[in-house]
Scaffold this motif. Structure first.
Motif, PDB file in Angstrom:
ATOM      1  N   ALA A 155       1.701  -9.730  11.796  1.00 61.05           N
ATOM      2  CA  ALA A 155       1.718  -8.543  12.652  1.00 61.05           C
ATOM      3  C   ALA A 155       3.012  -7.751  12.479  1.00 61.05           C
ATOM      4  O   ALA A 155       3.018  -6.513  12.559  1.00 61.05           O
ATOM      5  CB  ALA A 155       1.546  -8.948  14.114  1.00 61.05           C
ATOM      6  N   LYS A 156       4.100  -8.448  12.226  1.00 57.65           N
ATOM      7  CA  LYS A 156       5.392  -7.781  12.081  1.00 57.65           C
ATOM      8  C   LYS A 156       5.545  -7.118  10.725  1.00 57.65           C
ATOM      9  O   LYS A 156       6.069  -5.994  10.631  1.00 57.65           O
ATOM     10  CB  LYS A 156       6.527  -8.798  12.284  1.00 57.65           C
ATOM     11  N   TYR A 157       5.108  -7.782   9.654  1.00 58.03           N
ATOM     12  CA  TYR A 157       5.439  -7.340   8.304  1.00 58.03           C
ATOM     13  C   TYR A 157       4.307  -6.681   7.525  1.00 58.03           C
ATOM     14  O   TYR A 157       4.560  -5.911   6.602  1.00 58.03           O
ATOM     15  CB  TYR A 157       5.952  -8.536   7.478  1.00 58.03           C
ATOM     16  N   TRP A 158       3.054  -6.986   7.855  1.00 58.36           N
ATOM     17  CA  TRP A 158       1.959  -6.646   6.965  1.00 58.36           C
ATOM     18  C   TRP A 158       1.849  -5.155   6.669  1.00 58.36           C
ATOM     19  O   TRP A 158       1.807  -4.735   5.504  1.00 58.36           O
ATOM     20  CB  TRP A 158       0.624  -7.165   7.511  1.00 58.36           C
ATOM     21  N   ASP A 159       1.767  -4.322   7.687  1.00 54.62           N
ATOM     22  CA  ASP A 159       1.478  -2.901   7.475  1.00 54.62           C
ATOM     23  C   ASP A 159       2.497  -2.240   6.552  1.00 54.62           C
ATOM     24  O   ASP A 159       2.132  -1.490   5.633  1.00 54.62           O
ATOM     25  CB  ASP A 159       1.428  -2.160   8.816  1.00 54.62           C
ATOM     26  N   LEU A 160       3.772  -2.495   6.782  1.00 55.31           N
ATOM     27  CA  LEU A 160       4.801  -1.854   5.962  1.00 55.31           C
ATOM     28  C   LEU A 160       4.777  -2.381   4.529  1.00 55.31           C
ATOM     29  O   LEU A 160       4.800  -1.600   3.568  1.00 55.31           O
ATOM     30  CB  LEU A 160       6.186  -2.076   6.567  1.00 55.31           C
ATOM     31  N   LEU A 161       4.731  -3.718   4.373  1.00 56.16           N
ATOM     32  CA  LEU A 161       4.777  -4.283   3.028  1.00 56.16           C
ATOM     33  C   LEU A 161       3.505  -3.981   2.243  1.00 56.16           C
ATOM     34  O   LEU A 161       3.549  -3.843   1.018  1.00 56.16           O
ATOM     35  CB  LEU A 161       5.021  -5.793   3.100  1.00 56.16           C
ATOM     36  N   GLU A 162       2.389  -3.845   2.921  1.00 59.70           N
ATOM     37  CA  GLU A 162       1.146  -3.501   2.232  1.00 59.70           C
ATOM     38  C   GLU A 162       1.179  -2.054   1.736  1.00 59.70           C
ATOM     39  O   GLU A 162       0.515  -1.702   0.760  1.00 59.70           O
ATOM     40  CB  GLU A 162      -0.030  -3.704   3.193  1.00 59.70           C
ATOM     41  N   SER A 163       1.995  -1.225   2.383  1.00 59.29           N
ATOM     42  CA  SER A 163       2.055   0.195   2.011  1.00 59.29           C
ATOM     43  C   SER A 163       2.935   0.466   0.798  1.00 59.29           C
ATOM     44  O   SER A 163       2.955   1.583   0.286  1.00 59.29           O
ATOM     45  CB  SER A 163       2.583   1.019   3.202  1.00 59.29           C
ATOM     46  N   ILE A 164       3.667  -0.536   0.322  1.00 60.85           N
ATOM     47  CA  ILE A 164       4.604  -0.326  -0.786  1.00 60.85           C
ATOM     48  C   ILE A 164       3.861   0.037  -2.070  1.00 60.85           C
ATOM     49  O   ILE A 164       2.906  -0.631  -2.462  1.00 60.85           O
ATOM     50  CB  ILE A 164       5.454  -1.590  -1.027  1.00 60.85           C
ATOM     51  N   GLU A 165       4.328   1.117  -2.692  1.00 59.68           N
ATOM     52  CA  GLU A 165       3.878   1.473  -4.042  1.00 59.68           C
ATOM     53  C   GLU A 165       5.139   1.472  -4.899  1.00 59.68           C
ATOM     54  O   GLU A 165       5.849   2.472  -4.970  1.00 59.68           O
ATOM     55  CB  GLU A 165       3.189   2.834  -4.046  1.00 59.68           C
ATOM     56  N   TYR A 166       5.410   0.358  -5.551  1.00 58.99           N
ATOM     57  CA  TYR A 166       6.691   0.188  -6.229  1.00 58.99           C
ATOM     58  C   TYR A 166       6.936   1.255  -7.296  1.00 58.99           C
ATOM     59  O   TYR A 166       8.020   1.845  -7.359  1.00 58.99           O
ATOM     60  CB  TYR A 166       6.818  -1.206  -6.845  1.00 58.99           C
ATOM     61  N   LEU A 167       5.959   1.503  -8.149  1.00 62.85           N
ATOM     62  CA  LEU A 167       6.172   2.435  -9.253  1.00 62.85           C
ATOM     63  C   LEU A 167       6.456   3.850  -8.736  1.00 62.85           C
ATOM     64  O   LEU A 167       7.322   4.550  -9.265  1.00 62.85           O
ATOM     65  CB  LEU A 167       4.963   2.444 -10.182  1.00 62.85           C
ATOM     66  N   GLU A 168       5.765   4.256  -7.712  1.00 58.77           N
ATOM     67  CA  GLU A 168       5.994   5.581  -7.136  1.00 58.77           C
ATOM     68  C   GLU A 168       7.414   5.683  -6.578  1.00 58.77           C
ATOM     69  O   GLU A 168       8.117   6.672  -6.788  1.00 58.77           O
ATOM     70  CB  GLU A 168       4.974   5.844  -6.031  1.00 58.77           C
ATOM     71  N   GLU A 319      12.250 -10.988   5.599  1.00 55.19           N
ATOM     72  CA  GLU A 319      12.919 -10.055   6.506  1.00 55.19           C
ATOM     73  C   GLU A 319      13.726  -9.024   5.716  1.00 55.19           C
ATOM     74  O   GLU A 319      13.737  -7.825   6.039  1.00 55.19           O
ATOM     75  CB  GLU A 319      13.842 -10.820   7.452  1.00 55.19           C
ATOM     76  N   ALA A 320      14.405  -9.484   4.658  1.00 52.66           N
ATOM     77  CA  ALA A 320      15.219  -8.589   3.850  1.00 52.66           C
ATOM     78  C   ALA A 320      14.362  -7.528   3.167  1.00 52.66           C
ATOM     79  O   ALA A 320      14.718  -6.342   3.128  1.00 52.66           O
ATOM     80  CB  ALA A 320      15.994  -9.388   2.806  1.00 52.66           C
ATOM     81  N   ALA A 321      13.217  -7.923   2.615  1.00 58.57           N
ATOM     82  CA  ALA A 321      12.324  -6.963   1.958  1.00 58.57           C
ATOM     83  C   ALA A 321      11.832  -5.917   2.957  1.00 58.57           C
ATOM     84  O   ALA A 321      11.794  -4.720   2.660  1.00 58.57           O
ATOM     85  CB  ALA A 321      11.134  -7.699   1.339  1.00 58.57           C
ATOM     86  N   PHE A 322      11.475  -6.378   4.137  1.00 55.07           N
ATOM     87  CA  PHE A 322      11.022  -5.465   5.196  1.00 55.07           C
ATOM     88  C   PHE A 322      12.133  -4.480   5.570  1.00 55.07           C
ATOM     89  O   PHE A 322      11.910  -3.272   5.662  1.00 55.07           O
ATOM     90  CB  PHE A 322      10.603  -6.294   6.416  1.00 55.07           C
TER      91      PHE A 322
END
Length: 350
Positions: A155-168, A319-322
């Motif tokens: 619940a804390k991390y999923w939405d933000l980390l799922e939204s990552i588009e690294y190449l963009e 936590e650091a990635a978030f």
């Protein structure tokens, strides 16, 4: 120490002290560092020797006692890592700025080979980007591990980390870094808190105790953009976390404290022309752009989490990635609104 280094701090026997140094009583011990297999980029080992030897000679890093292509031994200096309290002290901030100016003004006899190797690594068609572990980040394999976490963690991390588009994200930060036209200098290239040491010393003239800053770990130092070190410094400015926090970004006035002192020291070393060629506003804009690149280290945090999703440090790296990706999004918004990004995108690469 760090993530890839093999370092030992050793006490010396009286015989060893007498053989290694001219003033044995002044040496508390030695730090022995074995050069690891390269974590990312192939670095010329002759340059590794030259860089560390020159920084020791300039008094920027603790005294070098021995070095070869695989190992180096430095004098041990009783010290601690640079912390938030140093950023809260204007005198120490200015001292660090002067030290960085001295590093950037140095002229080691090295090539741009390592810089070019770094640039090629992050080309989208490079072998590193097409294979694990980077391919795992691009393909969001870290979400497979996140699925196994508790509902609270998801619940804390999923939405933000799922939204990552690294190449963009990488395309934008690389384009901005090139267009801002940062000067090429001898760069530390890993200017994080763990590589800045603070020691208490007595002024030989007054006897008053003061802080001295040492910079260590010149393993990845090379000819590079000046902004690389600016960005790394400001990406941790006044943060409680050691490296991967998201605790706000300095104001232009706070950035000016460091960057104006840096300008003045560069002018003292290189000549007064430096001030006209490098106005403060330009350095502030440059530091902002490279801070975004520093926040892009979220990929490293995700990589460490994905490599060991049940290990003892998995919560730290998650936590650091978030924090870092969240921080990057905030910087993009802020620097768009204050005109930094629109201004830089209009520039033609020189």
């Amino acid at each position: 120490m760090g993530f890839v280094n093999d370092i030992s701090c050793c006490e010396l026997t009286p015989e060893a002290r007498s053989r290694l140094v001219k003033t044995p009583a002044d040496v508390a011990g030695v730090v022995v560092k074995f050069k690891p297999k390269q974590f990312f980029v192939d670095i010329d080992r002759l340059e590794f020797v030259a860089n560390n030897a020159i920084m020791s000679e300039l008094g920027i890093t603790p005294r070098l006692l021995y070095i070869d292509a695989d190992c180096m031994i430095n004098e041990y200096v009783p010290s601690r890592n640079y912390k938030i309290e140093e950023d809260l002290d204007p005198k120490t901030v200015k001292e660090l700025a002067r030290v960085l100016a001295r590093i950037h003004s140095a002229k080691p006899p090295i090539s741009s080979k390592t810089f070019k190797n770094w640039e090629k690594l992050f080309d989208e068609d490079s072998p590193m980007m097409k294979n694990p572990p980077m391919k795992n980040i691009i393909d969001k394999k870290y979400l497979d591990s996140l699925k196994e976490e508790t509902e609270e963690i998801k619940a804390k991390y999923w939405d933000l980390l799922e939204s990552i588009e690294y190449l963009e994200s990488s395309r934008l930060t690389r384009e901005l870094s090139k267009k801002v036209n940062s000067t090429f200098v001898f760069s530390h290239s890993d200017f994080n808190r763990g590589n800045r040491l603070v020691a208490k010393v007595k002024d030989p003239e007054t006897g008053v105790e003061k802080k001295r800053i040492w910079i260590v770990d010149f393993d990845y130092s090379t000819i590079n953009y000046r902004g690389i070190d600016f960005g790394r410094y400001f990406s941790n400015y006044r943060h409680e976390d050691d490296m991967f926090g998201d605790e706000g970004f300095p104001t232009d006035e706070e950035m000016a404290l460091f960057l104006e002192e840096y300008r003045q020291e560069c002018a003292r070393i290189q000549g007064q022309f430096y001030l006209e060629a490098n106005p403060l506003e330009m350095l502030i804009r440059e530091a902002k752009i490279f801070a975004m690149q520093a926040y892009s280290d979220f990929f490293f945090c995700l990589m460490m989490y994905t490599n060991d999703p049940k290990g003892p440090r998995k919560d730290y790296f998650l936590e650091a990635a978030f924090n870092r990706y969240s921080g990057l999004q905030k910087l993009k918004k802020r620097f768009t609104e204050d005109g930094t990004i629109p201004y830089v995108l209009k520039q033609e690469k020189k």
